[in-house]
Every structure is written in C-alpha cells, then in structure tokens.
Write a protein that holds these residues in place. Structure first.
Motif, PDB file in Angstrom:
ATOM      1  N   MET A   1      28.111 -13.069  17.035  1.00 34.00           N
ATOM      2  CA  MET A   1      27.029 -13.792  17.699  1.00 34.00           C
ATOM      3  C   MET A   1      25.854 -12.851  17.942  1.00 34.00           C
ATOM      4  SD  MET A   1      27.057 -15.880  21.324  1.00 34.00           S
ATOM      5  CE  MET A   1      28.241 -17.076  20.689  1.00 34.00           C
ATOM      6  N   ILE A   2      24.647 -13.369  17.774  1.00 33.29           N
ATOM      7  CA  ILE A   2      23.434 -12.585  18.004  1.00 33.29           C
ATOM      8  C   ILE A   2      22.635 -13.223  19.134  1.00 33.29           C
ATOM      9  CG2 ILE A   2      21.267 -11.759  17.025  1.00 33.29           C
ATOM     10  CD1 ILE A   2      22.561 -11.719  14.306  1.00 33.29           C
ATOM     11  N   TYR A   3      22.267 -12.406  20.114  1.00 33.79           N
ATOM     12  CA  TYR A   3      21.427 -12.858  21.218  1.00 33.79           C
ATOM     13  C   TYR A   3      20.002 -12.401  20.925  1.00 33.79           C
ATOM     14  CZ  TYR A   3      26.015 -13.194  23.422  1.00 33.79           C
ATOM     15  OH  TYR A   3      27.324 -13.484  23.696  1.00 33.79           O
ATOM     16  N   ARG A   4      19.101 -13.348  20.713  1.00 36.83           N
ATOM     17  CA  ARG A   4      17.748 -13.018  20.291  1.00 36.83           C
ATOM     18  C   ARG A   4      16.772 -13.026  21.468  1.00 36.83           C
ATOM     19  NH1 ARG A   4      17.918 -13.057  14.823  1.00 36.83           N
ATOM     20  NH2 ARG A   4      19.557 -14.317  13.822  1.00 36.83           N
ATOM     21  N   ASN A   5      15.795 -12.120  21.382  1.00 28.65           N
ATOM     22  CA  ASN A   5      14.708 -12.048  22.351  1.00 28.65           C
ATOM     23  C   ASN A   5      15.230 -11.935  23.786  1.00 28.65           C
ATOM     24  OD1 ASN A   5      11.917 -11.921  22.882  1.00 28.65           O
ATOM     25  ND2 ASN A   5      11.871 -14.098  23.439  1.00 28.65           N
ATOM     26  N   VAL A   6      16.192 -11.042  23.987  1.00 25.61           N
ATOM     27  CA  VAL A   6      16.755 -10.836  25.322  1.00 25.61           C
ATOM     28  C   VAL A   6      16.174  -9.566  25.944  1.00 25.61           C
ATOM     29  CG1 VAL A   6      18.888 -12.074  24.855  1.00 25.61           C
ATOM     30  CG2 VAL A   6      18.743  -9.632  24.325  1.00 25.61           C
ATOM     31  N   GLU A   7      16.118  -9.547  27.258  1.00 25.58           N
ATOM     32  CA  GLU A   7      15.601  -8.388  27.983  1.00 25.58           C
ATOM     33  C   GLU A   7      16.752  -7.686  28.681  1.00 25.58           C
ATOM     34  OE1 GLU A   7      11.710  -8.581  30.127  1.00 25.58           O
ATOM     35  OE2 GLU A   7      12.933  -8.075  31.904  1.00 25.58           O
ATOM     36  N   PHE A   8      16.760  -6.367  28.606  1.00 23.52           N
ATOM     37  CA  PHE A   8      17.824  -5.592  29.223  1.00 23.52           C
ATOM     38  C   PHE A   8      17.312  -4.199  29.549  1.00 23.52           C
ATOM     39  CE2 PHE A   8      17.962  -5.304  24.650  1.00 23.52           C
ATOM     40  CZ  PHE A   8      18.052  -3.946  24.387  1.00 23.52           C
ATOM     41  N   GLN A   9      17.977  -3.545  30.469  1.00 24.95           N
ATOM     42  CA  GLN A   9      17.677  -2.150  30.767  1.00 24.95           C
ATOM     43  C   GLN A   9      18.650  -1.266  30.007  1.00 24.95           C
ATOM     44  OE1 GLN A   9      17.811  -1.984  35.140  1.00 24.95           O
ATOM     45  NE2 GLN A   9      15.592  -1.709  35.107  1.00 24.95           N
ATOM     46  N   GLY A  10      18.208  -0.040  29.713  1.00 24.39           N
ATOM     47  CA  GLY A  10      19.093   0.860  29.002  1.00 24.39           C
ATOM     48  C   GLY A  10      18.633   2.299  29.089  1.00 24.39           C
ATOM     49  N   ILE A  11      19.564   3.189  28.805  1.00 26.83           N
ATOM     50  CA  ILE A  11      19.261   4.614  28.721  1.00 26.83           C
ATOM     51  C   ILE A  11      19.714   5.120  27.353  1.00 26.83           C
ATOM     52  CG2 ILE A  11      21.439   5.191  29.903  1.00 26.83           C
ATOM     53  CD1 ILE A  11      19.980   7.685  30.986  1.00 26.83           C
ATOM     54  N   VAL A  12      18.822   5.837  26.682  1.00 22.58           N
ATOM     55  CA  VAL A  12      19.110   6.304  25.324  1.00 22.58           C
ATOM     56  C   VAL A  12      20.156   7.413  25.369  1.00 22.58           C
ATOM     57  CG1 VAL A  12      18.161   7.355  23.232  1.00 22.58           C
ATOM     58  CG2 VAL A  12      16.802   5.694  24.526  1.00 22.58           C
TER      59      VAL A  12
ATOM     60  N   SER B   1       8.047   5.303  19.690  1.00 25.17           N
ATOM     61  CA  SER B   1       8.658   6.638  19.608  1.00 25.17           C
ATOM     62  C   SER B   1       9.116   7.150  20.972  1.00 25.17           C
ATOM     63  CB  SER B   1       7.681   7.630  18.977  1.00 25.17           C
ATOM     64  OG  SER B   1       6.468   7.688  19.722  1.00 25.17           O
ATOM     65  N   ALA B   2       8.325   6.937  22.016  1.00 29.44           N
ATOM     66  CA  ALA B   2       8.696   7.422  23.349  1.00 29.44           C
ATOM     67  C   ALA B   2       9.909   6.687  23.889  1.00 29.44           C
ATOM     68  CB  ALA B   2       7.518   7.279  24.310  1.00 29.44           C
ATOM     69  N   ALA B   3      10.091   5.445  23.477  1.00 28.98           N
ATOM     70  CA  ALA B   3      11.165   4.608  24.016  1.00 28.98           C
ATOM     71  C   ALA B   3      12.530   4.923  23.426  1.00 28.98           C
ATOM     72  CB  ALA B   3      10.841   3.134  23.784  1.00 28.98           C
ATOM     73  N   ILE B   4      12.560   5.717  22.361  1.00 26.83           N
ATOM     74  CA  ILE B   4      13.850   6.026  21.734  1.00 26.83           C
ATOM     75  C   ILE B   4      14.180   7.516  21.814  1.00 26.83           C
ATOM     76  CG2 ILE B   4      13.803   4.026  20.215  1.00 26.83           C
ATOM     77  CD1 ILE B   4      12.885   5.884  17.951  1.00 26.83           C
TER      78      ILE B   4
ATOM     79  N   PHE C   1      14.945   6.085  30.013  1.00 23.39           N
ATOM     80  CA  PHE C   1      15.403   4.891  30.714  1.00 23.39           C
ATOM     81  C   PHE C   1      14.269   3.876  30.675  1.00 23.39           C
ATOM     82  CE2 PHE C   1      15.756   2.527  34.813  1.00 23.39           C
ATOM     83  CZ  PHE C   1      16.896   1.807  34.488  1.00 23.39           C
ATOM     84  N   ALA C   2      14.558   2.657  30.235  1.00 22.11           N
ATOM     85  CA  ALA C   2      13.488   1.681  30.074  1.00 22.11           C
ATOM     86  C   ALA C   2      14.045   0.268  30.088  1.00 22.11           C
ATOM     87  CB  ALA C   2      12.746   1.932  28.752  1.00 22.11           C
ATOM     88  N   THR C   3      13.117  -0.672  30.152  1.00 22.99           N
ATOM     89  CA  THR C   3      13.442  -2.080  29.936  1.00 22.99           C
ATOM     90  C   THR C   3      13.094  -2.406  28.490  1.00 22.99           C
ATOM     91  OG1 THR C   3      12.964  -2.661  32.231  1.00 22.99           O
ATOM     92  CG2 THR C   3      12.960  -4.454  30.626  1.00 22.99           C
ATOM     93  N   TYR C   4      14.051  -2.965  27.778  1.00 23.33           N
ATOM     94  CA  TYR C   4      13.882  -3.255  26.355  1.00 23.33           C
ATOM     95  C   TYR C   4      13.952  -4.762  26.125  1.00 23.33           C
ATOM     96  CZ  TYR C   4      14.972   1.705  25.704  1.00 23.33           C
ATOM     97  OH  TYR C   4      14.967   3.083  25.757  1.00 23.33           O
ATOM     98  N   VAL C   5      13.285  -5.205  25.061  1.00 22.33           N
ATOM     99  CA  VAL C   5      13.394  -6.575  24.589  1.00 22.33           C
ATOM    100  C   VAL C   5      13.794  -6.510  23.121  1.00 22.33           C
ATOM    101  CG1 VAL C   5      12.202  -8.750  24.162  1.00 22.33           C
ATOM    102  CG2 VAL C   5      11.647  -7.404  26.199  1.00 22.33           C
ATOM    103  N   GLY C   6      14.775  -7.309  22.741  1.00 23.55           N
ATOM    104  CA  GLY C   6      15.211  -7.266  21.354  1.00 23.55           C
ATOM    105  C   GLY C   6      16.330  -8.235  21.076  1.00 23.55           C
TER     106      GLY C   6
ATOM    107  N   LYS D   1       9.135  -1.622  28.014  1.00 22.67           N
ATOM    108  CA  LYS D   1       8.219  -1.452  29.142  1.00 22.67           C
ATOM    109  C   LYS D   1       8.926  -0.637  30.227  1.00 22.67           C
ATOM    110  CE  LYS D   1       9.527  -5.971  31.074  1.00 22.67           C
ATOM    111  NZ  LYS D   1       9.029  -7.310  31.508  1.00 22.67           N
ATOM    112  N   ASN D   2       8.142  -0.163  31.180  1.00 21.67           N
ATOM    113  CA  ASN D   2       8.663   0.584  32.330  1.00 21.67           C
ATOM    114  C   ASN D   2       9.493   1.795  31.902  1.00 21.67           C
ATOM    115  OD1 ASN D   2       7.553  -1.474  33.973  1.00 21.67           O
ATOM    116  ND2 ASN D   2       9.437  -2.677  33.838  1.00 21.67           N
ATOM    117  N   LEU D   3       8.931   2.605  31.030  1.00 19.17           N
ATOM    118  CA  LEU D   3       9.641   3.784  30.537  1.00 19.17           C
ATOM    119  C   LEU D   3       9.698   4.883  31.596  1.00 19.17           C
ATOM    120  CD1 LEU D   3       9.036   2.368  27.772  1.00 19.17           C
ATOM    121  CD2 LEU D   3       8.813   4.659  26.817  1.00 19.17           C
ATOM    122  N   LYS D   4      10.834   5.542  31.651  1.00 22.41           N
ATOM    123  CA  LYS D   4      10.994   6.727  32.495  1.00 22.41           C
ATOM    124  C   LYS D   4      11.680   7.808  31.676  1.00 22.41           C
ATOM    125  CE  LYS D   4      13.196   8.539  36.679  1.00 22.41           C
ATOM    126  NZ  LYS D   4      14.034   8.235  37.871  1.00 22.41           N
TER     127      LYS D   4
END
Length: 253
Positions: free
Chosen positions: A1-12, A50-53, A58-63, A77-80
């Motif tokens: 299953m693929i979840y499209r256009n979802v927003e989540f937080q993550g740390i690389v 580039s900065a987000a990966i 730590f950031a909020t991602y959409v994908g 957005k909201n990159l740290k």
C-alpha cells in the motif's frame, strides 16, 4: 500500500549515492518508523532539498510512503540541523548509536510509537545542546530495554519487594536484589551503590526535564560497563557505533 501526499516528521539517519544522480535516504519517521526514500536528482548542483536530506536533519516532510518498497519526498518545512553533532565525531557516534538502537528495537514488530520517536529526538537534541552524550544515551538504553522484551524491575527487590538497599542487579532474576538476597545469585553484576542509584533513576527520568548533568568519570565508566553487560547478555545485538564509543571511552577513562 502507498500513502500519497502525507505529512510526517522525521530525522535523517543516513544516505548513500544511488545511480548517477540520485540518493537513498533513510529517515526515522514519527508515523511510519524507519523508511528509505529515493530522492531523485539529489546529487545535482543546486538541488532544492539538499539541506533536508543531510544526516541528523530534523524536519517536517511531505511525500509518499510505500509500505513495502522505496518512498518519496515531495517537499519539506521547519528544518532543524543538529550542527554540533555533525561537527563532532564523538557526539556523532552517540547520536548514530541511538538511532541504530531504535532501528533494532523496531525490528521485532511493526508497532510505531510516537512516544519513542519523540524520546529519540529529545535525546539527540539534548546531546546537540551540550548535555553529556553518554548519560543521555545510557538513559535511553535503560528505558529501551522493554522494547527488546527485557523489562528489569528497578524499583524494589524482586524476591521480597523490599525498597531498602543496598541493591545489586541480577540478570537471572530480572531485576534488583536487596542485600539480604545477594546470596541467591553469585553471578549478579556486583555494582556499586552509585551505579545502581543512577540505573534506577534512569528508568523513570524524563529526558526533557534534564538541564544539567554531573556524573563522575568512574561512575560513568561503571554505568557503561553495566549496560554493556546487560545488553550483551540479555538483548544480544551488535551496533557498529557502540564499538567506536567503547574505544573512545577506553581512552577517556
């Protein structure tokens, strides 16, 4: 299953080159656990994400999230950036170990815990802000034992439920023994009182409430040895960053 256009937080967690211009980026996410993202064009000059990966971002991602295969990032957005960790090889080792520890913790089942994600980010943030990296890591190690099916009793003697020490840790009994029952386990860890005190405290402390850390070098050495013994004997995982940390601590202590 693929979840499209979802927003989540993550740390690389990590990234590596893939094909001619792309990258595979592993991110620990709040909703989907550890996922690998195919980032097309990531190696091109002027790539907008580039900065987000970068590692330890730590950031909020959409994908799009693919349950079984590679996922994709659309925007962020909201990159740290955890700059101190990126610039210090020792801090980097501890942060890497924490993320790898969490990855192992989620191999046993598919349960995703927002609480543990937030606890991991708080730990890495604390290290980045200058709090003792070993102690922060040790706290997480103690609290993470339950994720591996090891849930030591740190509150009282497992035999008589007594709350008065001295105490020692017994792997055989799965928790603390009071002095009256030391004879039941000759293989107990023979920990000193300070080490036991901190292990008990670590089991319940909220990392977000820690503002200062002042633990002596000898106690830190004993804590590291105790937790290595417990993890080697009862969890049985190998994390490469831990070997580097142990070599580093050998030089420090």
């Amino acid at each position: 299953m693929i979840y499209r256009n979802v927003e989540f937080q993550g740390i690389v967690v990590s990234r590596k080159n893939y094909r001619e211009r792309d990258m595979l980026v592993e991110i620990y996410t709040d909703k989907y656990g550890f996922k690998t993202f195919l980032v097309r064009g990531a190696r091109k000059r002027g790539f907008k994400l580039s900065a987000a990966i970068l590692p330890f971002t730590f950031a909020t991602y959409v994908g799009s999230i693919n349950e079984d295969g590679l996922s994709f990032i659309t925007t962020t957005k909201n990159l740290k950036q955890f700059q101190s960790i990126n610039q210090d090889i020792f801090l980097n080792a501890y942060a890497t170990y924490i993320l790898e520890l969490m990855k192992y913790a989620y191999q046993s089942d598919d349960l995703i815990s927002l609480d543990w994600f937030e606890k991991t980010v708080s730990s890495i943030s604390a290290i980045n802000e200058g709090l003792d990296p070993q102690i922060i890591t040790n706290i997480l190690e103690v609290q993470a034992l339950g994720r591996f099916g090891v849930q030591p009793n740190w509150q009282y003697c497992v035999v008589c439920q007594g709350v008065k020490g001295p105490f020692d840790y017994s792997e055989s009994y799965g928790g603390l023994l009071c002095v009256r029952h030391f004879h039941l386990d000759s293989q107990r860890l023979h920990l000193d009182a300070k080490t036991v005190f901190y292990l008990r405290k670590f089991s319940v402390i909220d990392i977000n409430r820690i503002s200062t850390i002042n633990v002596g070098d000898k106690t830190k050495e004993n804590l590291a040895k105790a937790l290595t013994t417990i993890y080697d004997g009862q969890v049985g995982i190998y994390i490469k960053a831990k070997s580097f940390i142990e070599k580093m601590n050998t030089q420090l202590y």
